[in-house]
Design a protein around this motif. Structure first.
Motif, PDB file in Angstrom:
ATOM      1  N   CYS A 204       1.193   5.497  -0.295  1.00 20.38           N
ATOM      2  CA  CYS A 204       0.428   6.738  -0.145  1.00 20.38           C
ATOM      3  C   CYS A 204       1.350   7.944  -0.088  1.00 20.38           C
ATOM      4  O   CYS A 204       2.547   7.819   0.155  1.00 20.38           O
TER       5      CYS A 204
ATOM      6  N   CYS B 240      -0.381   5.369   6.153  1.00 18.87           N
ATOM      7  CA  CYS B 240      -1.338   5.686   5.101  1.00 18.87           C
ATOM      8  C   CYS B 240      -2.729   5.837   5.716  1.00 18.87           C
ATOM      9  O   CYS B 240      -3.306   4.857   6.197  1.00 18.87           O
TER      10      CYS B 240
ATOM     11  N   SER C 193       9.787   4.449   3.484  1.00 25.26           N
ATOM     12  CA  SER C 193       9.380   5.783   3.037  1.00 25.26           C
ATOM     13  C   SER C 193      10.396   6.345   2.059  1.00 25.26           C
ATOM     14  O   SER C 193      11.510   5.840   1.936  1.00 25.26           O
TER      15      SER C 193
ATOM     16  N   LYS D 283       0.866  -1.176   0.000  1.00 26.71           N
ATOM     17  CA  LYS D 283       0.000   0.000   0.000  1.00 26.71           C
ATOM     18  C   LYS D 283       0.904   1.228   0.000  1.00 26.71           C
ATOM     19  O   LYS D 283       1.724   1.400   0.897  1.00 26.71           O
TER      20      LYS D 283
ATOM     21  N   THR E 130      -3.761   7.168  -2.408  1.00 28.35           N
ATOM     22  CA  THR E 130      -3.262   5.817  -2.137  1.00 28.35           C
ATOM     23  C   THR E 130      -3.364   4.945  -3.381  1.00 28.35           C
ATOM     24  O   THR E 130      -4.273   5.102  -4.190  1.00 28.35           O
TER      25      THR E 130
ATOM     26  N   GLU F  17      -5.742  10.094   2.292  1.00 24.21           N
ATOM     27  CA  GLU F  17      -4.543  10.405   1.512  1.00 24.21           C
ATOM     28  C   GLU F  17      -4.568   9.687   0.160  1.00 24.21           C
ATOM     29  O   GLU F  17      -5.138   8.602   0.042  1.00 24.21           O
TER      30      GLU F  17
ATOM     31  N   ASP G  96       2.011  10.930   2.169  1.00 20.97           N
ATOM     32  CA  ASP G  96       1.760  11.161   3.598  1.00 20.97           C
ATOM     33  C   ASP G  96       1.457  12.634   3.892  1.00 20.97           C
ATOM     34  O   ASP G  96       2.260  13.338   4.496  1.00 20.97           O
TER      35      ASP G  96
ATOM     36  N   GLU H 123       3.438   0.722   2.889  1.00 18.53           N
ATOM     37  CA  GLU H 123       3.123  -0.226   3.955  1.00 18.53           C
ATOM     38  C   GLU H 123       3.117  -1.616   3.327  1.00 18.53           C
ATOM     39  O   GLU H 123       2.275  -1.925   2.492  1.00 18.53           O
TER      40      GLU H 123
ATOM     41  N   THR I 232       7.316  -0.986   7.094  1.00 24.55           N
ATOM     42  CA  THR I 232       7.028   0.261   6.389  1.00 24.55           C
ATOM     43  C   THR I 232       8.323   0.859   5.869  1.00 24.55           C
ATOM     44  O   THR I 232       9.343   0.827   6.548  1.00 24.55           O
TER      45      THR I 232
END
Length: 123
Positions: free
Chosen positions: A47, A56, A110, A45, A62, A60, A49, A89, A108
């Motif tokens: 997104c 997420c 980023s 998943k 996604t 937002e 942020d 995620e 997770t």
């Protein structure tokens, strides 16, 4: 009568601007395309942020990553692309394409604002 037509033209121009006929660049919507990889991850998943809380949230932009770790977030305000980080995620339902197996435990990852590659070096 000529003054009346000039007045109508001026009012019409103001209405077009007031109704959004002259959108600035910050209001333009764009798509963000990228990849998720710790090997390619299919089913993560992803997104943008916008709440800056590292997860997420439902409101937002996604998307789910697909084959090759590819994702596309659509209808993102252009200014947000350079303002907010991306989050991936990775759940136990996601597939690590290198071995074809599901991920053993969730995690997770980023990427900083402006990037479109989410990988472990960005943790």
């Amino acid at each position: 009568m000529r003054n009346f037509h000039v007045w109508i033209s001026a009012v019409s121009a103001l209405l077009v601007v007031a109704c959004g006929g002259d959108k600035n660049q910050d209001e333009q919507l764009v798509s963000i395309k990228g990849k998720v990889f710790d090997d390619y991850i299919n089913g993560a998943k992803v997104c943008l942020d916008t709440t800056q809380n590292g997860v997420c949230d439902p409101n937002e932009p996604t998307a789910m990553s697909t084959e090759g770790g590819k994702f596309t977030l659509t209808d993102v305000p252009k200014a947000h692309q350079a303002q907010y980080s991306l989050i991936a995620e990775v759940s136990v339902k996601a597939i690590d394409e290198m071995n074809g197996k599901t991920v053993p435990k969730p995690y997770t990852m980023s990427a900083p604002a402006g990037s479109n590659v989410i990988n472990p070096s960005r943790l």
